[in-house]
Scaffold this motif. Structure first.
Motif, PDB file in Angstrom:
ATOM      1  N   PRO A 151       0.835  -1.208   0.000  1.00  0.00           N
ATOM      2  CA  PRO A 151       0.000   0.000   0.000  1.00  0.00           C
ATOM      3  C   PRO A 151       0.868   1.255   0.000  1.00  0.00           C
ATOM      4  O   PRO A 151       1.795   1.382   0.803  1.00  0.00           O
ATOM      5  N   THR A 152       0.571   2.146  -0.929  1.00  0.00           N
ATOM      6  CA  THR A 152       1.437   3.291  -1.181  1.00  0.00           C
ATOM      7  C   THR A 152       0.640   4.585  -1.230  1.00  0.00           C
ATOM      8  O   THR A 152      -0.459   4.620  -1.783  1.00  0.00           O
ATOM      9  N   ALA A 153       1.197   5.639  -0.646  1.00  0.00           N
ATOM     10  CA  ALA A 153       0.612   6.969  -0.730  1.00  0.00           C
ATOM     11  C   ALA A 153       1.646   7.919  -1.317  1.00  0.00           C
ATOM     12  O   ALA A 153       2.828   7.878  -0.954  1.00  0.00           O
ATOM     13  N   SER A 163       1.430  19.576 -10.425  1.00  0.00           N
ATOM     14  CA  SER A 163       0.976  19.008 -11.700  1.00  0.00           C
ATOM     15  C   SER A 163       2.004  18.044 -12.269  1.00  0.00           C
ATOM     16  O   SER A 163       1.641  16.998 -12.833  1.00  0.00           O
ATOM     17  N   PHE A 164       3.276  18.362 -12.127  1.00  0.00           N
ATOM     18  CA  PHE A 164       4.335  17.464 -12.581  1.00  0.00           C
ATOM     19  C   PHE A 164       4.345  16.185 -11.754  1.00  0.00           C
ATOM     20  O   PHE A 164       4.405  15.071 -12.296  1.00  0.00           O
ATOM     21  N   GLN A 165       4.283  16.321 -10.436  1.00  0.00           N
ATOM     22  CA  GLN A 165       4.290  15.135  -9.576  1.00  0.00           C
ATOM     23  C   GLN A 165       3.081  14.243  -9.858  1.00  0.00           C
ATOM     24  O   GLN A 165       3.203  13.005  -9.855  1.00  0.00           O
ATOM     25  N   ALA A 166       1.930  14.851 -10.109  1.00  0.00           N
ATOM     26  CA  ALA A 166       0.727  14.071 -10.399  1.00  0.00           C
ATOM     27  C   ALA A 166       0.895  13.280 -11.690  1.00  0.00           C
ATOM     28  O   ALA A 166       0.469  12.123 -11.780  1.00  0.00           O
ATOM     29  N   ARG A 167       1.532  13.894 -12.682  1.00  0.00           N
ATOM     30  CA  ARG A 167       1.748  13.186 -13.948  1.00  0.00           C
ATOM     31  C   ARG A 167       2.662  11.975 -13.755  1.00  0.00           C
ATOM     32  O   ARG A 167       2.367  10.876 -14.248  1.00  0.00           O
ATOM     33  N   VAL A 168       3.757  12.170 -13.040  1.00  0.00           N
ATOM     34  CA  VAL A 168       4.699  11.065 -12.834  1.00  0.00           C
ATOM     35  C   VAL A 168       4.060   9.942 -12.025  1.00  0.00           C
ATOM     36  O   VAL A 168       4.235   8.759 -12.327  1.00  0.00           O
ATOM     37  N   ALA A 169       3.296  10.287 -10.993  1.00  0.00           N
ATOM     38  CA  ALA A 169       2.633   9.272 -10.166  1.00  0.00           C
ATOM     39  C   ALA A 169       1.639   8.469 -10.989  1.00  0.00           C
ATOM     40  O   ALA A 169       1.515   7.248 -10.834  1.00  0.00           O
ATOM     41  N   ARG A 170       0.930   9.156 -11.876  1.00  0.00           N
ATOM     42  CA  ARG A 170      -0.047   8.463 -12.711  1.00  0.00           C
ATOM     43  C   ARG A 170       0.654   7.578 -13.743  1.00  0.00           C
ATOM     44  O   ARG A 170       0.280   6.420 -13.946  1.00  0.00           O
ATOM     45  N   GLY A 194       0.162   4.615 -11.607  1.00  0.00           N
ATOM     46  CA  GLY A 194      -1.283   4.580 -11.770  1.00  0.00           C
ATOM     47  C   GLY A 194      -2.014   5.082 -10.540  1.00  0.00           C
ATOM     48  O   GLY A 194      -3.162   4.703 -10.302  1.00  0.00           O
ATOM     49  N   LEU A 195      -1.365   5.956  -9.769  1.00  0.00           N
ATOM     50  CA  LEU A 195      -1.939   6.463  -8.526  1.00  0.00           C
ATOM     51  C   LEU A 195      -2.221   7.950  -8.626  1.00  0.00           C
ATOM     52  O   LEU A 195      -1.497   8.696  -9.293  1.00  0.00           O
ATOM     53  N   ALA A 213      -5.335   7.398   3.087  1.00  0.00           N
ATOM     54  CA  ALA A 213      -4.247   7.756   2.178  1.00  0.00           C
ATOM     55  C   ALA A 213      -3.668   6.555   1.450  1.00  0.00           C
ATOM     56  O   ALA A 213      -3.079   6.683   0.391  1.00  0.00           O
ATOM     57  N   TRP A 214      -3.842   5.375   2.018  1.00  0.00           N
ATOM     58  CA  TRP A 214      -3.115   4.229   1.498  1.00  0.00           C
ATOM     59  C   TRP A 214      -3.904   3.521   0.401  1.00  0.00           C
ATOM     60  O   TRP A 214      -5.054   3.163   0.574  1.00  0.00           O
ATOM     61  N   THR A 215      -3.250   3.297  -0.710  1.00  0.00           N
ATOM     62  CA  THR A 215      -3.858   2.658  -1.870  1.00  0.00           C
ATOM     63  C   THR A 215      -2.989   1.496  -2.310  1.00  0.00           C
ATOM     64  O   THR A 215      -1.782   1.639  -2.468  1.00  0.00           O
ATOM     65  N   SER A 216      -3.592   0.340  -2.488  1.00  0.00           N
ATOM     66  CA  SER A 216      -2.823  -0.809  -2.975  1.00  0.00           C
ATOM     67  C   SER A 216      -2.404  -0.531  -4.416  1.00  0.00           C
ATOM     68  O   SER A 216      -3.219  -0.213  -5.275  1.00  0.00           O
ATOM     69  N   TRP A 217      -1.125  -0.641  -4.660  1.00  0.00           N
ATOM     70  CA  TRP A 217      -0.597  -0.324  -5.976  1.00  0.00           C
ATOM     71  C   TRP A 217      -0.880  -1.459  -6.948  1.00  0.00           C
ATOM     72  O   TRP A 217      -0.803  -2.640  -6.616  1.00  0.00           O
ATOM     73  N   SER A 218      -1.194  -1.086  -8.161  1.00  0.00           N
ATOM     74  CA  SER A 218      -1.316  -2.074  -9.232  1.00  0.00           C
ATOM     75  C   SER A 218      -0.770  -1.439 -10.497  1.00  0.00           C
ATOM     76  O   SER A 218      -0.805  -0.211 -10.659  1.00  0.00           O
ATOM     77  N   ALA A 219      -0.250  -2.241 -11.365  1.00  0.00           N
ATOM     78  CA  ALA A 219       0.386  -1.726 -12.571  1.00  0.00           C
ATOM     79  C   ALA A 219      -0.603  -0.930 -13.415  1.00  0.00           C
ATOM     80  O   ALA A 219      -1.714  -1.376 -13.647  1.00  0.00           O
ATOM     81  N   PRO A 220      -0.235   0.289 -13.865  1.00  0.00           N
ATOM     82  CA  PRO A 220      -1.134   1.084 -14.675  1.00  0.00           C
ATOM     83  C   PRO A 220      -1.291   0.491 -16.066  1.00  0.00           C
ATOM     84  O   PRO A 220      -0.460  -0.264 -16.517  1.00  0.00           O
TER      85      PRO A 220
END
Length: 221
Positions: A159-161, A174-181, A185-186, A214-221
């Motif tokens: 689980p990742t935040a 906006s840059f950080q959001a793009r890289v995270a997505r 895929g978060l 805050a915690w979301t289980s990561w899965s491959a985008p």
């Protein structure tokens, strides 16, 4: 209760987390800020990982919290420790095998080679008395770590935040959001403060670290 192991960014000063540690401890957890040998010309990511592993030795429930370049160290520790959660704050989110030096061009972001105005870029929202005290803890980051690959083969199923400072001038939201997505895929979670949010907004950062939503289980985008 968990043990929060807090990893600083470039320079490696544990002092960066000194305003967050007591808030995590007050919530009933154990918080350990790791001091890394960032200025050493012979210590790189593998040595940083060893410092983190030693700090968390014997702990059964570890939450890794990494700021900025500290994400490269955190990901290399996930297979070495019983990590139950991972939080990245204004982080350089790494790709498997990527070096910190490669990260800038790989994410299409201009590398900061010479910082002319530290106050404007990093300290614009940090209380003056905190910024003044931090001068004694500032240290350079040696070149060796920038050329070493991050020590993981695939993103761990932990689980990742991804926390992002709303006023970060080094890595704008906006840059950080793009890289995270793109990389995870978060969606990011906005917190008050700039790049050094743990110094300027420690209560908000601690609350975000502890927030169950805050915690979301990561899965491959």
């Amino acid at each position: 209760m968990s043990t929060f192991v807090l990893i600083p960014g470039a320079g490696g000063a544990a002092w960066y987390w000194h305003r967050v540690v007591p808030r995590l401890n007050a919530a009933g957890h154990t918080a350990i800020a790791v001091d890394l040998p960032g200025a050493s010309p012979t210590a790189g990511l593998r040595e940083y990982e060893a410092f983190v592993a030693a700090a968390a030795a014997g702990e059964e429930r570890v939450v890794l919290v990494a700021q900025s370049m500290g994400a490269f160290t955190a990901l290399g520790c996930c297979e070495r420790l019983p990590v139950e959660r991972l939080v990245l704050l204004n982080a350089m989110i790494p790709a498997p095998g990527e070096t910190p030096g490669q990260w800038w061009s790989n994410t299409d972001w201009p590398e900061v080679d010479d910082i002319d105005d530290i106050d404007a870029l990093f300290l614009h929202d940090v209380p003056p008395e905190v910024a003044a005290a931090g001068a004694a803890h500032q240290r350079p980051e040696a070149d060796v770590a920038f050329g070493q690959p991050c020590g993981f083969k695939r993103w761990p199923s932990i689980p990742t935040a991804v926390l992002v400072g709303r006023e970060d001038r080094l890595f704008p939201p906006s840059f950080q959001a793009r890289v995270a997505r793109e990389r995870l895929g978060l969606d990011v979670i906005a917190v008050p403060g700039g790049h050094l949010a743990a110094l300027s907004q420690p209560e908000a950062v601690a609350e975000a670290i502890l927030a169950p939503t805050a915690w979301t289980s990561w899965s491959a985008p």
